[in-house]
Motif scaffolding. Structure first.
Motif, mmCIF file in Angstrom:
data_model
loop_
_atom_site.group_PDB
_atom_site.id
_atom_site.type_symbol
_atom_site.label_atom_id
_atom_site.label_comp_id
_atom_site.label_asym_id
_atom_site.label_seq_id
_atom_site.Cartn_x
_atom_site.Cartn_y
_atom_site.Cartn_z
ATOM 1 N N ARG A 213 0.854 -1.195 0.000
ATOM 2 C CA ARG A 213 0.000 0.000 0.000
ATOM 3 C C ARG A 213 0.886 1.238 0.000
ATOM 4 O O ARG A 213 1.988 1.217 0.528
ATOM 5 N N LEU A 214 0.344 2.308 -0.552
ATOM 6 C CA LEU A 214 0.999 3.604 -0.406
ATOM 7 C C LEU A 214 0.831 4.056 1.038
ATOM 8 O O LEU A 214 -0.215 3.817 1.650
ATOM 9 N N ALA A 215 1.843 4.704 1.575
ATOM 10 C CA ALA A 215 1.804 5.117 2.974
ATOM 11 C C ALA A 215 0.586 5.988 3.261
ATOM 12 O O ALA A 215 -0.078 5.813 4.290
ATOM 13 N N GLY A 216 0.256 6.905 2.381
ATOM 14 C CA GLY A 216 -0.909 7.773 2.597
ATOM 15 C C GLY A 216 -2.205 6.986 2.644
ATOM 16 O O GLY A 216 -3.078 7.263 3.477
ATOM 17 N N GLY B 160 12.198 -5.674 10.982
ATOM 18 C CA GLY B 160 12.245 -6.523 9.798
ATOM 19 C C GLY B 160 10.896 -7.040 9.354
ATOM 20 O O GLY B 160 10.811 -8.037 8.634
ATOM 21 N N LEU B 161 9.816 -6.350 9.771
ATOM 22 C CA LEU B 161 8.459 -6.818 9.468
ATOM 23 C C LEU B 161 7.858 -6.170 8.227
ATOM 24 O O LEU B 161 6.927 -6.720 7.634
ATOM 25 N N VAL B 162 8.354 -4.988 7.847
ATOM 26 C CA VAL B 162 7.895 -4.306 6.633
ATOM 27 C C VAL B 162 9.105 -3.734 5.907
ATOM 28 O O VAL B 162 10.179 -3.562 6.486
ATOM 29 N N GLU B 163 8.892 -3.444 4.650
ATOM 30 C CA GLU B 163 9.890 -2.747 3.833
ATOM 31 C C GLU B 163 9.220 -1.552 3.189
ATOM 32 O O GLU B 163 8.068 -1.638 2.747
ATOM 33 N N ARG B 164 9.950 -0.447 3.139
ATOM 34 C CA ARG B 164 9.465 0.757 2.468
ATOM 35 C C ARG B 164 10.354 1.034 1.264
ATOM 36 O O ARG B 164 11.562 0.827 1.309
ATOM 37 N N ALA B 165 9.720 1.516 0.196
ATOM 38 C CA ALA B 165 10.447 1.844 -1.029
ATOM 39 C C ALA B 165 9.655 2.915 -1.774
ATOM 40 O O ALA B 165 8.449 3.083 -1.534
ATOM 41 N N ASP C 216 4.963 4.069 -9.379
ATOM 42 C CA ASP C 216 4.344 5.072 -10.254
ATOM 43 C C ASP C 216 4.804 6.490 -9.950
ATOM 44 O O ASP C 216 4.737 7.355 -10.819
ATOM 45 N N ASP C 217 5.224 6.738 -8.714
ATOM 46 C CA ASP C 217 5.554 8.090 -8.274
ATOM 47 C C ASP C 217 6.583 8.014 -7.156
ATOM 48 O O ASP C 217 6.253 7.687 -6.016
ATOM 49 N N ALA C 218 7.825 8.304 -7.468
ATOM 50 C CA ALA C 218 8.916 8.176 -6.504
ATOM 51 C C ALA C 218 8.766 9.119 -5.312
ATOM 52 O O ALA C 218 9.452 8.959 -4.312
ATOM 53 N N ARG C 219 7.855 10.101 -5.408
ATOM 54 C CA ARG C 219 7.623 10.996 -4.266
ATOM 55 C C ARG C 219 6.823 10.300 -3.172
ATOM 56 O O ARG C 219 6.818 10.731 -2.028
ATOM 57 N N CYS C 220 6.148 9.224 -3.526
ATOM 58 C CA CYS C 220 5.327 8.478 -2.565
ATOM 59 C C CYS C 220 6.081 7.243 -2.092
ATOM 60 O O CYS C 220 6.937 6.713 -2.788
ATOM 61 N N THR C 221 5.722 6.795 -0.903
ATOM 62 C CA THR C 221 6.339 5.598 -0.330
ATOM 63 C C THR C 221 5.357 4.441 -0.387
ATOM 64 O O THR C 221 4.199 4.576 0.004
ATOM 65 N N VAL D 281 4.673 0.565 0.951
ATOM 66 C CA VAL D 281 5.041 -0.290 2.081
ATOM 67 C C VAL D 281 4.514 -1.696 1.818
ATOM 68 O O VAL D 281 3.399 -1.857 1.323
ATOM 69 N N ARG D 282 5.326 -2.684 2.173
ATOM 70 C CA ARG D 282 4.872 -4.066 2.038
ATOM 71 C C ARG D 282 5.368 -4.863 3.230
ATOM 72 O O ARG D 282 6.400 -4.563 3.821
ATOM 73 N N ALA D 283 4.617 -5.894 3.585
ATOM 74 C CA ALA D 283 5.009 -6.796 4.659
ATOM 75 C C ALA D 283 6.102 -7.723 4.153
ATOM 76 O O ALA D 283 6.078 -8.162 3.004
#
Length: 142
Positions: free
Chosen positions: A46-49, A73-78, A82-87, A89-91
C-alpha cells in the motif's frame, strides 16, 4: 433500533476486539502496529498515505509505526513504482509469519470463548454472522 441497543452492540464489539488484541504485545507490537501490519498482510503493498487513511492514523504516527516495524524486519518501504515521491510499504516474510501467529492465537482464544457459550447463544451468534460481516464491510464500500 433504539439507542441503548446500538450502544450495547458497539460495546460488545469493542470489548471483544480489545480482548483479542491483547495477544499483540506478546509479539512486541502495539495494537496500532499489529493493525498496520495486518492490513499490509491482508491487502498487499500500500501507499503510505492510503495506509494512514485505512488505519485512521495521522501520517506522522504512521511514520513512527512503520519505522518500528521496519526496524524489526516486518515491513519494507520503497519509492512507489508510479511516483517516486510516494512511499510504498509491504510486509516482509517475517511480518507475514508474525501475523499468522497472531491470527492463530486470536482464533484459538475466540474458539475457547465460543465453546463456553450456551448452544442457543452460539447458534444466534452464527446466524448473525452474515449481518456482522456486512456491517464490517459497509464503510469499505463507500
Amino acid at each position: 433500533m433504539d439507542e441503548e441497543s446500538v450502544i450495547s452492540l458497539r460495546n460488545a464489539i469493542m470489548r471483544t476486539a480489545r480482548r483479542l488484541r491483547t495477544t499483540a504485545p506478546d509479539e512486541g507490537l502495539t495494537a496500532t502496529q499489529s493493525g498496520v501490519l495486518a492490513t499490509l498482510v491482508r491487502e498487499g503493498p500500500r501507499l503510505a498515505g492510503d495506509l494512514a487513511a485505512a488505519e485512521a492514523v495521522n501520517p506522522t504516527m504512521l511514520s513512527r509505526v512503520l519505522a518500528h516495524l521496519e526496524g524489526e524486519g516486518l515491513v519494507e518501504r520503497a519509492p512507489a513504482p508510479d511516483d517516486a515521491r510516494c512511499t510504498q510499504v509491504r510486509a516482509t516474510a517475517a511480518g507475514r509469519r508474525l501475523i499468522g501467529r497472531l491470527r492463530a492465537r486470536r482464533a484459538a482464544l475466540l474458539v475457547e470463548w465460543l465453546e463456553r457459550l450456551p448452544d442457543d447463544d452460539l447458534a444466534a451468534l452464527l446466524a448473525a454472522l452474515p449481518a456482522l460481516e456486512g456491517l464490517a464491510l459497509m464503510d469499505e464500500e463507500r
